[in-house]
Design a protein around this motif. Structure first.
Motif, short mmCIF file in Angstrom:
data_model
loop_
_atom_site.label_atom_id
_atom_site.label_comp_id
_atom_site.label_asym_id
_atom_site.label_seq_id
_atom_site.Cartn_x
_atom_site.Cartn_y
_atom_site.Cartn_z
N PHE A 1 6.40 22.33 -5.69
CA PHE A 1 7.48 22.98 -4.16
C PHE A 1 7.57 21.39 -4.11
N LEU A 2 7.20 20.56 -4.04
CA LEU A 2 7.76 19.40 -3.09
C LEU A 2 8.61 18.82 -4.76
N ASN A 3 8.21 18.43 -5.23
CA ASN A 3 9.06 17.65 -6.54
C ASN A 3 10.02 18.69 -7.19
N SER A 4 10.06 20.19 -6.99
CA SER A 4 10.87 20.56 -7.73
C SER A 4 12.14 20.79 -6.33
N TYR A 5 12.07 20.83 -5.06
CA TYR A 5 12.51 21.35 -4.81
C TYR A 5 12.93 20.91 -3.30
N ASP A 6 11.95 20.21 -2.21
CA ASP A 6 12.45 19.68 -1.53
C ASP A 6 12.93 17.85 -1.54
N LYS A 7 12.16 17.33 -2.57
CA LYS A 7 12.42 16.12 -3.14
C LYS A 7 13.74 15.69 -3.48
N PRO A 8 13.86 16.76 -4.44
CA PRO A 8 15.41 17.05 -5.18
C PRO A 8 16.90 17.36 -3.51
N MET A 9 16.27 18.02 -2.81
CA MET A 9 17.36 17.83 -2.05
C MET A 9 17.37 17.12 -1.23
N GLN A 10 16.26 15.90 -0.47
CA GLN A 10 16.39 15.63 0.13
C GLN A 10 17.01 14.10 -0.76
N LYS A 11 17.18 13.72 -1.54
CA LYS A 11 17.13 13.07 -2.11
C LYS A 11 18.92 13.25 -2.29
N TRP A 12 19.58 14.36 -2.72
CA TRP A 12 20.66 14.78 -3.12
C TRP A 12 21.18 14.71 -1.76
N CYS A 13 20.71 15.27 -0.93
CA CYS A 13 21.77 14.52 0.73
C CYS A 13 22.12 12.99 1.17
N GLU A 14 20.96 12.03 1.37
CA GLU A 14 20.90 11.44 1.17
C GLU A 14 21.51 10.86 0.29
N GLU A 15 21.87 10.54 -0.91
CA GLU A 15 22.97 10.22 -1.54
C GLU A 15 24.30 10.28 -0.74
N HIS A 16 24.92 11.52 -0.85
CA HIS A 16 26.28 11.98 -0.56
C HIS A 16 26.17 12.10 1.18
N GLY A 17 25.19 11.67 1.66
CA GLY A 17 26.32 10.70 3.21
C GLY A 17 25.67 12.08 4.05
N ILE A 18 24.75 13.29 4.22
CA ILE A 18 24.59 14.34 4.85
C ILE A 18 23.26 14.96 4.66
N ALA A 19 22.96 15.64 6.19
CA ALA A 19 21.61 15.68 6.24
C ALA A 19 21.04 17.13 5.77
N TYR A 20 19.33 17.09 4.82
CA TYR A 20 19.30 18.26 4.72
C TYR A 20 18.35 19.28 5.87
N SER A 21 18.75 20.37 6.25
CA SER A 21 18.38 20.97 7.64
C SER A 21 17.69 22.02 6.80
N GLY A 22 17.59 22.66 7.39
CA GLY A 22 17.19 24.44 7.92
C GLY A 22 16.14 24.90 8.32
N GLU A 23 15.73 26.57 7.63
CA GLU A 23 14.28 26.52 8.23
C GLU A 23 13.90 27.46 6.91
N LYS A 24 12.07 26.99 6.66
CA LYS A 24 11.43 28.31 5.08
C LYS A 24 10.49 27.56 4.91
N GLY A 25 9.76 28.74 4.47
CA GLY A 25 8.27 28.13 3.91
C GLY A 25 7.82 27.22 4.05
N SER A 26 6.86 26.58 4.96
CA SER A 26 5.89 25.46 4.37
C SER A 26 4.89 25.58 4.29
N MET A 27 4.17 24.84 3.40
CA MET A 27 2.87 25.34 2.94
C MET A 27 2.04 24.59 3.76
N ARG A 28 3.11 23.39 4.55
CA ARG A 28 1.48 22.32 5.36
C ARG A 28 2.79 21.70 6.44
N LEU A 29 2.75 20.98 7.43
CA LEU A 29 3.50 20.47 8.09
C LEU A 29 3.98 19.26 7.73
#
Length: 396
Positions: free
Chosen positions: A291-319
């Motif tokens: 899940f990290l490799n398919s979703y969270d990390k790509p989202m984080q990377k895209w947002c950082e490359e485009h100058g905005i923050a990755y925010s929101g609320e969703k189920g997290s398996m761990r803190l």
């Protein structure tokens, strides 16, 4: 401060958008999330839709307000209003459905959950104890039965006005079991058909599907408003995305742990299975990392490359999963005054304000957010709002 979800749930027009933004600014609101919602008449992510987004951005700038995007229509995130899976059936999400049945020896016929039967194994049971050394693999005894009878009024020829048909392929087990009591464990990969607004959903464990979603959603916003990213446009919000099963998991499991998951799926079902702890630990670890490799990390990377923050609320398996969000979030804060139990402190990370605030401090985030005040209904009062705000401040 408060950054409301601004529901776009009707036919949008420039005058109304400008008026509502002016009203928010007058009340001291510093920004808002544009949330496409059921009732929206402009086609989502079309030029007509983005024309209204452009109006909102210009009006926000006139009032020194920030614009936050929301990445779905309406929610949960990951399907671009249904567009991700249209024409891409291989991107459709599935879940692991498991059942167990106790039965006596002799002839047995059992309809199973509709889907791809991954495993079907019977074990003898004596004194309510399963003999894990004597499993019987029943997968070859499972086949399809077209369970629903119907007819076609168009007929087959000019001499035949009705033609018998059958539909609804149901996996069905038919076999003869040895004498005694048996427990049958069944694991089926089933299509997601009851997911919120669409019924179907995206395989968000598939990196290609997630990238397609990013291109359809995030990419379109950036193509239209690149010059606003990082200044007027501050973040993009993800909502309620959760990992599930994927056709990619069995091979990834084999590669990672060196053994085949499919024959041991039933170990997930029964704590008494000798390999329950090992298989469960490995499965959840793989699901987390995938899940990290398919979703969270790509989202984080895209947002950082485009100058905005990755925010929101969703189920997290761990803190630790919250470290990949620039502004981690949760969604407690819709329990009214007088309720017996608060929803601000629970064992579910997504619903725990304390867990989210702690992660924000621990990972040195600029802040955290809470999707609070929703689901109060029209009977919500100022007293309820005060009660919720104070309970959330207590959790900070």
């Amino acid at each position: 401060g408060f950054y409301p979800f601004w529901f776009w749930n009707d036919t949008l027009n420039e005058k109304e958008i400008r008026w509502q933004i002016a009203q928010m600014a007058e009340q001291g609101i510093r920004g808002f999330f544009i949330h496409p919602r059921q009732g929206l008449k402009q086609p989502y992510l079309s030029d007509a839709f983005f024309d209204m987004v452009e109006v909102a951005i210009h009006a926000a700038e006139q009032h020194n307000m920030l614009v936050h995007l929301y990445d779905e229509y309406p929610y949960p995130s990951g399907i671009a209003g249904g567009e991700v899976t249209e024409g891409n059936p291989h991107f459709q999400g599935t879940r692991l459905t498991q059942r167990k049945y106790d039965t006596y020896g002799g002839p047995i016929r059992k309809a199973l959950p509709r889907g791809n039967v991954l495993s079907c194994i019977a074990y003898p049971v004596k004194n309510d104890q399963v003999d894990w050394n004597k499993g019987i693999d029943l997968r070859s005894s499972v086949g399809m039965v077209l369970a629903d009878a119907s007819y076609n009024v168009a007929g087959l020829t000019q001499y035949n006005q009705k033609r018998y048909f059958a539909s609804n392929p149901v996996p069905t087990l038919e076999t003869i079991l040895p004498e005694g009591t048996h427990r049958i464990f069944v694991s089926v990969q089933t299509q997601i058909t009851t997911h919120k607004y669409w019924g179907y959903y995206t395989d968000i464990m598939n990196p290609e599907a997630v990238q397609h979603y990013i291109n359809l959603t995030h990419g379109r916003y950036y193509n239209r408003f690149a010059d606003k990213f990082g200044n007027t446009i501050r973040s993009i919000f993800v909502d309620e995305t959760l990992p599930s099963w994927s056709t990619l998991l069995p091979q990834a499991f084999q590669t990672t742990y060196g053994y085949n998951l499919i024959p041991l799926l039933h170990a997930l079902q029964d704590p008494a299975h000798p390999k329950h702890l090992q298989v469960t630990k490995d499965y959840h670890q793989l699901q987390y990392e995938h899940f990290l490799n398919s979703y969270d990390k790509p989202m984080q990377k895209w947002c950082e490359e485009h100058g905005i923050a990755y925010s929101g609320e969703k189920g997290s398996m761990r803190l630790s999963q919250l470290q990949y969000m620039h502004i981690p979030g949760c969604d407690p804060g819709h329990t009214k005054a007088g309720a017996e139990e608060l929803d601000t402190l629970t064992g579910d990370t997504r619903r725990s304000a304390k867990a989210t605030a702690s992660a924000a401090y621990f990972y040195n985030k600029e802040g955290a957010l809470d999707e609070c005040y929703h689901s109060l209904g029209w009977s919500g009062t100022v007293q309820d709002a005060k009660f919720i705000a104070e309970s959330l401040i207590l959790m900070d």
